[in-house]
Design a protein around this motif. Sequence first.
Motif, PDB file in Angstrom:
ATOM      1  N   PRO A  73      43.973  57.776  23.579  1.00  0.00           N
ATOM      2  CA  PRO A  73      45.104  57.880  24.252  1.00  0.00           C
ATOM      3  C   PRO A  73      45.080  56.856  25.355  1.00  0.00           C
ATOM      4  N   MET A  74      46.429  56.572  26.099  1.00  0.00           N
ATOM      5  CA  MET A  74      46.520  55.782  27.198  1.00  0.00           C
ATOM      6  C   MET A  74      46.157  56.544  28.219  1.00  0.00           C
ATOM      7  N   ARG A  75      46.027  55.556  29.353  1.00  0.00           N
ATOM      8  CA  ARG A  75      45.388  56.054  30.603  1.00  0.00           C
ATOM      9  C   ARG A  75      46.807  56.869  31.270  1.00  0.00           C
ATOM     10  N   GLY A  76      46.307  57.661  32.198  1.00  0.00           N
ATOM     11  CA  GLY A  76      47.410  58.411  32.735  1.00  0.00           C
ATOM     12  C   GLY A  76      47.912  57.683  33.965  1.00  0.00           C
ATOM     13  N   THR A  77      49.242  58.044  34.114  1.00  0.00           N
ATOM     14  CA  THR A  77      49.981  57.348  35.269  1.00  0.00           C
ATOM     15  C   THR A  77      49.770  57.748  36.710  1.00  0.00           C
ATOM     16  N   PRO A 134      45.539  62.575  29.155  1.00  0.00           N
ATOM     17  CA  PRO A 134      45.829  62.178  30.598  1.00  0.00           C
ATOM     18  C   PRO A 134      47.068  63.063  31.180  1.00  0.00           C
ATOM     19  N   GLY A 135      47.850  63.232  30.356  1.00  0.00           N
ATOM     20  CA  GLY A 135      49.243  63.696  30.181  1.00  0.00           C
ATOM     21  C   GLY A 135      49.392  65.032  30.952  1.00  0.00           C
ATOM     22  N   ILE A 136      47.967  66.048  30.889  1.00  0.00           N
ATOM     23  CA  ILE A 136      47.976  67.182  31.321  1.00  0.00           C
ATOM     24  C   ILE A 136      47.939  67.135  32.901  1.00  0.00           C
ATOM     25  N   ASN A 137      47.109  66.401  33.568  1.00  0.00           N
ATOM     26  CA  ASN A 137      47.137  66.320  35.070  1.00  0.00           C
ATOM     27  C   ASN A 137      48.362  65.310  35.259  1.00  0.00           C
ATOM     28  N   VAL A 147      50.024  72.378  23.160  1.00  0.00           N
ATOM     29  CA  VAL A 147      50.438  71.919  24.228  1.00  0.00           C
ATOM     30  C   VAL A 147      49.895  72.661  25.342  1.00  0.00           C
ATOM     31  N   HIS A 148      49.286  71.710  26.588  1.00  0.00           N
ATOM     32  CA  HIS A 148      48.865  72.741  27.812  1.00  0.00           C
ATOM     33  C   HIS A 148      50.131  73.251  28.394  1.00  0.00           C
ATOM     34  N   THR A 149      50.019  74.507  28.805  1.00  0.00           N
ATOM     35  CA  THR A 149      50.811  75.190  29.757  1.00  0.00           C
ATOM     36  C   THR A 149      51.490  74.196  30.620  1.00  0.00           C
ATOM     37  N   ALA A 150      50.722  73.568  31.483  1.00  0.00           N
ATOM     38  CA  ALA A 150      51.182  72.835  32.532  1.00  0.00           C
ATOM     39  C   ALA A 150      52.115  71.733  32.082  1.00  0.00           C
ATOM     40  N   GLU A 151      52.129  71.421  31.012  1.00  0.00           N
ATOM     41  CA  GLU A 151      53.046  70.311  30.247  1.00  0.00           C
ATOM     42  C   GLU A 151      54.275  71.094  30.033  1.00  0.00           C
ATOM     43  N   GLU A 173      54.729  64.673  24.882  1.00  0.00           N
ATOM     44  CA  GLU A 173      54.565  63.822  23.846  1.00  0.00           C
ATOM     45  C   GLU A 173      54.207  64.613  22.596  1.00  0.00           C
ATOM     46  N   ALA A 174      53.240  65.819  22.418  1.00  0.00           N
ATOM     47  CA  ALA A 174      52.993  66.432  21.438  1.00  0.00           C
ATOM     48  C   ALA A 174      54.188  66.911  20.788  1.00  0.00           C
ATOM     49  N   LEU A 175      55.491  67.155  21.240  1.00  0.00           N
ATOM     50  CA  LEU A 175      56.708  67.752  21.166  1.00  0.00           C
ATOM     51  C   LEU A 175      57.777  66.757  20.471  1.00  0.00           C
ATOM     52  N   SER A 176      57.115  65.398  20.646  1.00  0.00           N
ATOM     53  CA  SER A 176      58.471  64.548  20.160  1.00  0.00           C
ATOM     54  C   SER A 176      59.002  64.773  18.850  1.00  0.00           C
ATOM     55  N   GLY A 177      60.338  64.812  19.133  1.00  0.00           N
ATOM     56  CA  GLY A 177      60.907  65.163  17.587  1.00  0.00           C
ATOM     57  C   GLY A 177      60.765  66.557  17.236  1.00  0.00           C
TER      58      GLY A 177
END
Length: 445
Positions: A169-173, A204-207, A416-420, A432-436
Motif C-alpha cells: 500500500p501507499m504511505r498514509g497522508t 494506512p487509510g484507517i488512521n 473495511v474498517h469501521t472508522a473508514e 478504497e476497498a469500496l471503489s466501484g
Amino acid sequence: MQTNFTAEQLKDSHVAESEKILRKCVHCGFCTATCPTFTLLGDELDSPRGRIYLIKDMLENDRPADAKIVKHIDRCLSCLACMTTCPSGVHYMHLVDHARVHIENTYKRPLSDRLLRSILAFVLPYPKRFRFALIGAFFGRPFAGILKRMGGPVAKMGAMLELAPARAPMRGTMEGPGTFQAETPDRKGRVALLSGCAQPVLNPGINDAAIRILKRKGYEVVLPEGEICCGALVHHMGKEDASLENARRNVDVWTREMETKGLDAVLITASGCGTTIKDYGYMLREDPAYAEKAAKVSALAKDITEFLAEADLGVPDIQPGLTVAYHSACSMQHGQKITQQPKQLLKAAGFTVKDVPEGHLCCGSAGTYNILQPEIAGKLRERKVANIMKTKPDLIATGNIGCMTQIGLGTEIPIVHTAELLDWAYGGPEPEALSGLQQGLQAAE
C-alpha cells in the motif's frame, strides 16, 4: 479449584496472582462451549479448562514447560471468549500470559520455531522493517501455496507469505509524528492516536480516516514523537522484558503529552492493541516508577468507536444504503467488552447492520496465530467466512487490521474498517476497498 502452592512459591507476585485466578475456577465447563479450538478439535486440553489444569500443574510443581504443555498453550488464540462466558470471573488472560512467560523462560523450542518467532518479533513491530519485508514477500508470494503443501515448518513460511498483500500500500497522508488541528471554531478536546506498527503499513487509510473524522468533529489529534509498537505481539509470545519495555516507552510518551498540552483520550484503531494498552496498568503494577503513570494511560485508552459513540457526530452527509456484516473482533468484544457501540454508530450512519452467526468465535487471526498455527487458523477462517456469507452483505466491517487481513483471504466481499465507513458517511472520501461497489450493485439490479 483447590491449589497447593507453597508459602515460598507465593512470595513470587506472578505466582500469587495466578494462584488467585486458579482458585476462582469451579470446573463448570461453560468455557468449553465458546472456545474455538475445543469446538474444532474436541480435545479437553485444547479448551480453557484443560489449559488451566496444565498451567496449574506446571506452576504448582515449579517445573519447566514440556512439549505437551507448549503444544496446547500455543494452540490457544487468546481470543478470551472464555472470559466472556465464565460465570466465576476467571481472568484467563493474565493466567495464560503468565504461562507463556514461563514457557519462554524454561522451554527450548525447535530451531525452526525459534527462528520464525525471532523474525516476527524483529520485523512486525517496526514499520520500516515491515515495509522492507513486504517487498521481499511480494516476490515470494507466488510460492506460498507450494510451501504450505510441503507441511512442517515450511508451511508456516507459506502462511506468512500468503498474508502479505499483493501490492504494498501507499504511505498514509497523515503519518506522524505531528499534530492535526480541529476544523471547527471551538475545539472539543485533544486526543492522541496510536499510529501502530503493522496497520499503517498494511492499511494506512484507517488512521487517515480516524484523523479526518476527529478533526471535522472538533478534536485536535496528536501522533506523538517517540511512540512505538504497543508490545502486544511480543507480549503474546511470552517475551516479557520486550513487551514491558514497549509499554514503558509509550507510557512516557503519552504522559509527556498529558502533562504538557493535555489529553482527553488515547485512541486506538486496532482493537488488539487496545486490549494490551488498557492492560498497561496491570502489566506495570510492580514498577514503582511506572505503576501510577501506566494506570492513568490505561484509564485514558479507548477504541476509536468507543470514543466516537460518546461524541456528537450529527447527521451523516450521505445515506450509503449498504448492508454491512459486522465482525466483532475478539479483542473488541471479549478483550474490551465493546459490543454495541460500533454497530450503533454504523446504523446511525445509514448502514444496515447484520450480526454474524457464531460471532463469538475467532476468525483465526489472533496476532501471529495465523502464521504460527496456520492449519487451525485456516479452518477458523473458513467457518467465519461461511457464517458471514449467511448474512448476504454488501461489505464487511470490523475494527482490527488482523481480522481484515485474515478474513480478506477467504472472500471477495470488501472488508473495511469501521472508522473508514464512519469517515465516509460523515463527509470523508469513499474507502478504497469500496471503489466501484455501489455502481456494481446498481448494475446488478
